[in-house]
Scaffold this active site. Structure first.
Site, PDB file in Angstrom:
ATOM      1  N   TYR A 108      43.619  -6.167   1.514  1.00  0.00           N
ATOM      2  CA  TYR A 108      44.168  -7.419   0.696  1.00  0.00           C
ATOM      3  C   TYR A 108      45.685  -7.297   0.411  1.00  0.00           C
ATOM      4  O   TYR A 108      46.226  -8.524   0.749  1.00  0.00           O
ATOM      5  CB  TYR A 108      43.669  -7.074  -0.802  1.00  0.00           C
ATOM      6  CG  TYR A 108      44.006  -8.615  -1.624  1.00  0.00           C
ATOM      7  CD1 TYR A 108      43.441  -9.726  -1.216  1.00  0.00           C
ATOM      8  CD2 TYR A 108      44.486  -8.039  -2.770  1.00  0.00           C
ATOM      9  CE1 TYR A 108      43.706 -10.875  -1.999  1.00  0.00           C
ATOM     10  CE2 TYR A 108      44.544  -9.402  -3.608  1.00  0.00           C
ATOM     11  CZ  TYR A 108      44.512 -10.429  -3.224  1.00  0.00           C
ATOM     12  OH  TYR A 108      44.847 -11.668  -4.114  1.00  0.00           O
ATOM     13  N   GLU A 147      47.912  -5.743   2.319  1.00  0.00           N
ATOM     14  CA  GLU A 147      48.888  -6.044   3.525  1.00  0.00           C
ATOM     15  C   GLU A 147      48.355  -7.460   4.130  1.00  0.00           C
ATOM     16  O   GLU A 147      49.134  -8.276   4.956  1.00  0.00           O
ATOM     17  CB  GLU A 147      48.525  -5.063   4.692  1.00  0.00           C
ATOM     18  CG  GLU A 147      48.764  -3.707   4.383  1.00  0.00           C
ATOM     19  CD  GLU A 147      50.370  -3.365   4.180  1.00  0.00           C
ATOM     20  OE1 GLU A 147      51.060  -4.295   4.298  1.00  0.00           O
ATOM     21  OE2 GLU A 147      50.718  -2.240   4.327  1.00  0.00           O
ATOM     22  N   GLY A 148      47.341  -7.939   4.055  1.00  0.00           N
ATOM     23  CA  GLY A 148      46.941  -9.206   4.331  1.00  0.00           C
ATOM     24  C   GLY A 148      47.955 -10.490   3.768  1.00  0.00           C
ATOM     25  O   GLY A 148      48.299 -11.242   4.298  1.00  0.00           O
ATOM     26  N   LYS A 149      47.979 -10.273   2.400  1.00  0.00           N
ATOM     27  CA  LYS A 149      48.903 -11.205   1.788  1.00  0.00           C
ATOM     28  C   LYS A 149      50.392 -10.963   2.015  1.00  0.00           C
ATOM     29  O   LYS A 149      51.131 -11.861   2.119  1.00  0.00           O
ATOM     30  CB  LYS A 149      48.895 -10.894   0.248  1.00  0.00           C
ATOM     31  CG  LYS A 149      47.479 -11.168  -0.291  1.00  0.00           C
ATOM     32  CD  LYS A 149      47.395 -12.892  -0.372  1.00  0.00           C
ATOM     33  CE  LYS A 149      46.178 -13.378  -1.177  1.00  0.00           C
ATOM     34  NZ  LYS A 149      46.161 -14.802  -1.202  1.00  0.00           N
ATOM     35  N   ARG A 183      42.744  -0.708  -0.940  1.00  0.00           N
ATOM     36  CA  ARG A 183      43.042  -2.088  -1.340  1.00  0.00           C
ATOM     37  C   ARG A 183      44.145  -2.806   0.008  1.00  0.00           C
ATOM     38  O   ARG A 183      44.431  -3.653  -0.088  1.00  0.00           O
ATOM     39  CB  ARG A 183      43.906  -2.072  -2.203  1.00  0.00           C
ATOM     40  CG  ARG A 183      43.360  -1.593  -3.589  1.00  0.00           C
ATOM     41  CD  ARG A 183      44.119  -1.439  -4.822  1.00  0.00           C
ATOM     42  NE  ARG A 183      44.497  -2.515  -5.349  1.00  0.00           N
ATOM     43  CZ  ARG A 183      43.906  -2.698  -6.704  1.00  0.00           C
ATOM     44  NH1 ARG A 183      42.928  -1.977  -7.320  1.00  0.00           N
ATOM     45  NH2 ARG A 183      44.174  -3.791  -7.454  1.00  0.00           N
ATOM     46  N   THR A 210      48.424  -0.331 -16.832  1.00  0.00           N
ATOM     47  CA  THR A 210      48.655  -1.637 -17.677  1.00  0.00           C
ATOM     48  C   THR A 210      48.851  -2.771 -16.604  1.00  0.00           C
ATOM     49  O   THR A 210      48.795  -2.599 -15.367  1.00  0.00           O
ATOM     50  CB  THR A 210      50.283  -1.707 -18.168  1.00  0.00           C
ATOM     51  OG1 THR A 210      51.136  -1.366 -16.910  1.00  0.00           O
ATOM     52  CG2 THR A 210      50.386  -0.384 -19.107  1.00  0.00           C
ATOM     53  N   ARG A 228      49.471   1.820 -11.313  1.00  0.00           N
ATOM     54  CA  ARG A 228      49.520   2.325 -12.789  1.00  0.00           C
ATOM     55  C   ARG A 228      50.026   1.017 -13.645  1.00  0.00           C
ATOM     56  O   ARG A 228      49.731   1.321 -14.763  1.00  0.00           O
ATOM     57  CB  ARG A 228      50.666   3.410 -12.657  1.00  0.00           C
ATOM     58  CG  ARG A 228      50.064   4.625 -12.004  1.00  0.00           C
ATOM     59  CD  ARG A 228      49.037   5.576 -12.829  1.00  0.00           C
ATOM     60  NE  ARG A 228      49.496   5.422 -14.070  1.00  0.00           N
ATOM     61  CZ  ARG A 228      48.694   5.653 -15.290  1.00  0.00           C
ATOM     62  NH1 ARG A 228      47.387   5.541 -14.859  1.00  0.00           N
ATOM     63  NH2 ARG A 228      48.945   5.577 -16.461  1.00  0.00           N
ATOM     64  N   GLN A 229      51.069   0.293 -13.274  1.00  0.00           N
ATOM     65  CA  GLN A 229      51.397  -0.689 -13.925  1.00  0.00           C
ATOM     66  C   GLN A 229      51.663  -1.926 -13.348  1.00  0.00           C
ATOM     67  O   GLN A 229      51.838  -1.791 -12.055  1.00  0.00           O
ATOM     68  CB  GLN A 229      52.828  -0.030 -14.615  1.00  0.00           C
ATOM     69  CG  GLN A 229      53.668   0.288 -13.553  1.00  0.00           C
ATOM     70  CD  GLN A 229      55.212   0.844 -14.207  1.00  0.00           C
ATOM     71  OE1 GLN A 229      55.083   0.964 -15.313  1.00  0.00           O
ATOM     72  NE2 GLN A 229      55.986   1.222 -13.292  1.00  0.00           N
ATOM     73  N   VAL A 282      38.787  -7.288 -14.997  1.00  0.00           N
ATOM     74  CA  VAL A 282      38.525  -6.677 -16.261  1.00  0.00           C
ATOM     75  C   VAL A 282      38.425  -7.545 -17.574  1.00  0.00           C
ATOM     76  O   VAL A 282      37.575  -7.097 -18.180  1.00  0.00           O
ATOM     77  CB  VAL A 282      39.801  -5.523 -16.661  1.00  0.00           C
ATOM     78  CG1 VAL A 282      41.136  -6.302 -16.780  1.00  0.00           C
ATOM     79  CG2 VAL A 282      39.393  -4.614 -17.575  1.00  0.00           C
TER      80      VAL A 282
HETATM   81  N1  UDP Z   1      39.154  -2.168 -15.001  1.00  0.00           N
HETATM   82  C1  UDP Z   1      38.459  -1.331 -16.083  1.00  0.00           C
HETATM   83  N2  UDP Z   1      37.331  -1.639 -16.191  1.00  0.00           N
HETATM   84  C2  UDP Z   1      36.400  -2.653 -15.449  1.00  0.00           C
HETATM   85  C3  UDP Z   1      37.139  -3.423 -14.505  1.00  0.00           C
HETATM   86  C4  UDP Z   1      38.400  -2.940 -14.390  1.00  0.00           C
HETATM   87  O1  UDP Z   1      39.062  -0.411 -16.696  1.00  0.00           O
HETATM   88  O2  UDP Z   1      35.285  -2.999 -15.870  1.00  0.00           O
HETATM   89  C5  UDP Z   1      40.513  -1.732 -14.785  1.00  0.00           C
HETATM   90  C6  UDP Z   1      41.007  -1.847 -13.304  1.00  0.00           C
HETATM   91  O3  UDP Z   1      40.819  -0.228 -12.838  1.00  0.00           O
HETATM   92  C7  UDP Z   1      42.583  -1.830 -13.267  1.00  0.00           C
HETATM   93  C8  UDP Z   1      42.466  -3.073 -14.328  1.00  0.00           C
HETATM   94  O4  UDP Z   1      41.292  -2.996 -15.105  1.00  0.00           O
HETATM   95  O5  UDP Z   1      43.423  -0.983 -13.690  1.00  0.00           O
HETATM   96  C9  UDP Z   1      42.655  -4.451 -14.105  1.00  0.00           C
HETATM   97  O6  UDP Z   1      41.431  -4.585 -12.821  1.00  0.00           O
HETATM   98  P1  UDP Z   1      41.196  -6.121 -12.237  1.00  0.00           P
HETATM   99  O7  UDP Z   1      40.234  -5.694 -11.150  1.00  0.00           O
HETATM  100  O8  UDP Z   1      41.157  -7.279 -13.274  1.00  0.00           O
HETATM  101  O9  UDP Z   1      42.733  -6.516 -11.620  1.00  0.00           O
HETATM  102  P2  UDP Z   1      43.675  -5.740 -10.447  1.00  0.00           P
HETATM  103  O10 UDP Z   1      43.450  -4.246 -10.471  1.00  0.00           O
HETATM  104  O11 UDP Z   1      43.434  -6.568  -9.237  1.00  0.00           O
HETATM  105  O12 UDP Z   1      44.872  -5.672 -11.071  1.00  0.00           O
END
Ligand code: UDP
Length: 229
Positions: A52, A54-56, A49, A117, A180-181, A94
């Protein structure tokens, strides 16, 4: 980062006010919760990751340098997880993935045990926050997001309960460096912009389900349906 640098140069030449759409990812896998703008983050600079995150982070650094050195008027929004109609169905986020899977009666793909979360903000609230930020005089980064935190497993259960109680979840490996959160402290946005989100998750999901139903019925969105004559 390069795009930000180009746009900063353009804004300087035009004398424009500059909005950087930054991200909660600048906090990495945070060791404090909720995350306020004063938290400096916990970012793995070599992980998958990292480009993304570090880019931001460097985009924010460049933005504040343009303000310091050139007097550019800048606004920086740290956008937390946002959802709503018109997201790409297959972008892997998600909320989109779970609703898309539920509408097709497929198991919902929960990564890891689902205890991680997130805090999901409906797009209309986010846009209102961005407009308020641009109209304000706030020269510090501002968290924009919904502070109501929910686990991924709970999100899956709510979508299952809403759309089809017979659906199941399938567990898949947790991606490397998955935070994690994540929950924004939005006190700065409340005080400086008079902003807070209004759309609860239940309502936002209902709106998104309605939009996705329409979107998925459009033949051109479904290559296998486009050949029907
Ligand atoms: N996630 C999941 N199932 C999916 C897609 C994402 O359980 O089909 C989890 C992912 O591992 C993360 C959370 O949902 O913990 C949010 O993922 P998303 O890609 O939407 O956003 P980001 O990780 O950038 O917060």
């Amino acid at each position: 980062m390069l795009g930000t640098l180009n746009m900063l140069g353009l804004a300087k030449r035009c004398g424009a006010r500059f909005l950087l759409a930054s991200t909660s990812e600048v906090y990495g896998d945070p060791l404090v919760s909720p995350q306020s703008e004063t938290y400096l983050g916990n970012v793995n600079c070599t992980g998958p990751r990292a480009c993304y995150d570090e880019g931001k982070r460097i985009a924010e650094a460049l933005t504040f340098d343009y303000h310091r050195v050139h007097g550019l008027e800048v606004r920086v929004a740290r956008i937390f997880n946002t959802y709503g109609p018109r997201m790409a169905i297959n972008d892997g986020r998600v909320v989109t993935s779970f609703i898309h899977q539920a509408l097709r009666s497929e198991p919902l793909t929960v990564y890891g045990d689902g205890s991680q979360t997130r805090s999901f903000c409906y797009v209309d609230d986010l846009v209102a926050g961005l407009l308020a930020l641009m109209d304000s005089g706030c020269l510090q980064p501002v968290n924009l997001g919904n502070p109501v935190e929910i686990s991924v497993a709970e999100l899956a259960q709510r979508i299952i309960a809403r759309l089809n109680p017979h659906l199941t979840v399938s567990h898949h490996p947790l991606p490397v460096d998955d935070p994690r959160q994540r929950r924004p402290d939005i006190s700065r946005a409340e005080h400086e912009l008079g902003w807070m989100p209004k759309v609860p998750l239940e309502e936002g999901v209902a709106r998104m389900v309605a939009a996705l139903r329409v979107q998925e019925a459009i033949p051109s969105a479904e290559p296998e349906m486009a050949v029907v004559t």
